[in-house]
Design a protein around this motif. Structure first.
Motif, mmCIF file in Angstrom:
data_model
loop_
_atom_site.group_PDB
_atom_site.id
_atom_site.type_symbol
_atom_site.label_atom_id
_atom_site.label_comp_id
_atom_site.label_asym_id
_atom_site.label_seq_id
_atom_site.Cartn_x
_atom_site.Cartn_y
_atom_site.Cartn_z
ATOM 1 N N UNK A 31 0.817 -1.217 0.000
ATOM 2 C CA UNK A 31 0.000 0.000 0.000
ATOM 3 C C UNK A 31 0.848 1.263 0.000
ATOM 4 N N UNK A 32 2.106 1.141 0.442
ATOM 5 C CA UNK A 32 3.017 2.277 0.435
ATOM 6 C C UNK A 32 4.440 1.767 0.236
ATOM 7 N N UNK A 33 5.382 2.681 0.230
ATOM 8 C CA UNK A 33 6.749 2.340 -0.170
ATOM 9 C C UNK A 33 7.574 1.620 0.894
ATOM 10 N N UNK A 34 7.474 2.037 2.146
ATOM 11 C CA UNK A 34 8.378 1.539 3.174
ATOM 12 C C UNK A 34 7.707 0.570 4.137
ATOM 13 N N UNK A 35 8.531 -0.147 4.911
ATOM 14 C CA UNK A 35 7.986 -1.245 5.699
ATOM 15 C C UNK A 35 7.852 -0.985 7.194
ATOM 16 N N UNK A 36 8.572 -0.035 7.762
ATOM 17 C CA UNK A 36 8.581 0.119 9.222
ATOM 18 C C UNK A 36 7.761 1.306 9.672
ATOM 19 N N UNK A 37 6.792 1.075 10.559
ATOM 20 C CA UNK A 37 6.279 -0.168 11.138
ATOM 21 C C UNK A 37 5.160 -0.746 10.273
ATOM 22 N N UNK A 38 4.685 -1.906 10.633
ATOM 23 C CA UNK A 38 3.551 -2.512 9.929
ATOM 24 C C UNK A 38 2.261 -1.820 10.365
ATOM 25 N N UNK A 39 1.674 -1.074 9.443
ATOM 26 C CA UNK A 39 0.413 -0.391 9.733
ATOM 27 C C UNK A 39 -0.734 -1.364 9.945
ATOM 28 N N UNK A 40 -0.726 -2.471 9.188
ATOM 29 C CA UNK A 40 -1.767 -3.484 9.364
ATOM 30 C C UNK A 40 -1.770 -4.018 10.799
ATOM 31 N N UNK A 41 -0.576 -4.324 11.308
ATOM 32 C CA UNK A 41 -0.459 -4.869 12.659
ATOM 33 C C UNK A 41 -0.776 -3.801 13.694
ATOM 34 N N UNK A 42 -0.341 -2.589 13.448
ATOM 35 C CA UNK A 42 -0.616 -1.449 14.316
ATOM 36 C C UNK A 42 -2.129 -1.340 14.548
ATOM 37 N N UNK A 43 -2.891 -1.296 13.445
ATOM 38 C CA UNK A 43 -4.348 -1.184 13.540
ATOM 39 C C UNK A 43 -4.971 -2.445 14.142
ATOM 40 N N UNK A 44 -4.497 -3.612 13.721
ATOM 41 C CA UNK A 44 -5.089 -4.863 14.195
ATOM 42 C C UNK A 44 -5.013 -4.975 15.713
ATOM 43 N N UNK A 45 -3.863 -4.633 16.284
ATOM 44 C CA UNK A 45 -3.723 -4.722 17.746
ATOM 45 C C UNK A 45 -4.550 -3.664 18.456
ATOM 46 N N UNK A 46 -4.518 -2.445 17.959
ATOM 47 C CA UNK A 46 -5.314 -1.386 18.594
ATOM 48 C C UNK A 46 -6.794 -1.728 18.576
ATOM 49 N N UNK A 47 -7.298 -2.076 17.409
ATOM 50 C CA UNK A 47 -8.726 -2.362 17.287
ATOM 51 C C UNK A 47 -9.127 -3.587 18.099
ATOM 52 N N UNK A 48 -8.290 -4.608 18.105
ATOM 53 C CA UNK A 48 -8.597 -5.820 18.868
ATOM 54 C C UNK A 48 -8.653 -5.527 20.365
ATOM 55 N N UNK A 49 -7.671 -4.810 20.864
ATOM 56 C CA UNK A 49 -7.640 -4.496 22.293
ATOM 57 C C UNK A 49 -8.840 -3.642 22.692
ATOM 58 N N UNK A 50 -9.143 -2.637 21.887
ATOM 59 C CA UNK A 50 -10.272 -1.760 22.218
ATOM 60 C C UNK A 50 -11.581 -2.542 22.178
ATOM 61 N N UNK A 51 -11.839 -3.235 21.087
ATOM 62 C CA UNK A 51 -13.105 -3.964 20.944
ATOM 63 C C UNK A 51 -13.255 -5.032 22.022
ATOM 64 N N UNK A 52 -12.202 -5.775 22.296
ATOM 65 C CA UNK A 52 -12.273 -6.850 23.297
ATOM 66 C C UNK A 52 -12.401 -6.308 24.721
ATOM 67 N N UNK A 53 -11.889 -5.110 24.955
ATOM 68 C CA UNK A 53 -12.030 -4.505 26.280
ATOM 69 C C UNK A 53 -13.487 -4.188 26.586
ATOM 70 N N UNK A 54 -14.201 -3.752 25.577
ATOM 71 C CA UNK A 54 -15.616 -3.429 25.758
ATOM 72 C C UNK A 54 -16.512 -4.666 25.619
#
Length: 176
Positions: free
Chosen positions: A105-128
């Protein structure tokens, strides 16, 4: 003159892992599976979840969707600003033994945006809504793995995305 960074030094060690994981895609069904997971992790899964929660569980969970949306926008700004500053080329560019299986989706690799979002969204949703854990935790893990398997990220990119995602989710609870 190119500057030599810490990420450059660990990239050489990580390339063997990247090649190993990428070999999983020799089986077309495995490649297709992780391509679908990665595509869903682009946002389709998360946006659908954010929209579906209030419809499925009632307006009282609108707070969850709003929380996820705000954190997602902040995360986007963070990783979009980090990538051009860190300037880490993706592993498929550095190693001939790595076959790219999806377009980045973009040129560079660090950090993984997919993983960044996946962990944030998972933690938030599972907390509620703890009942979502049995779906979201495995999905987040598969998204993270897909990024290495498909040749797009080093393990440290994914680890950094996971750490940032966890920190942002945890920090966000200070403001709700």
């Amino acid at each position: 003159m190119k500057t030599y960074t810490f990420l450059d030094s660990i990239s050489n060690y990580e390339l063997a892992l990247c090649v190993y994981f990428n070999r999983c895609c020799k089986h077309p069904s495995v490649a297709r599976f992780f391509q679908v997971i990665s595509r869903l992790g682009n946002g389709v899964f998360w946006y659908s979840l954010i929209i579906a929660l209030p419809f499925a569980l009632g307006l009282e969970v609108l707070k969850v969707s709003l929380h996820m949306t705000i954190v997602g926008l902040i995360n986007l700004a963070i990783y979009k600003s980090l990538k051009p500053k860190v300037v880490r080329n993706r592993p498929y560019i550095k190693a001939r033994g790595i076959q790219l299986h999806v377009k980045p989706l973009d040129e560079f690799s660090f950090p993984s945006g997919h993983t960044f979002h996946a962990l944030s969204f998972t933690i938030i949703a599972c907390s509620y809504i703890p009942e979502l854990c049995w779906v979201l935790i495995p999905f987040a893990i598969l998204v993270a793995l897909s990024r290495i398997i498909l040749g797009l990220h080093y393990p440290s990119d994914v680890l950094a995305g996971a750490i940032l995602g966890t920190l942002m989710a945890d920090l966000s609870f200070c403001f709700v």
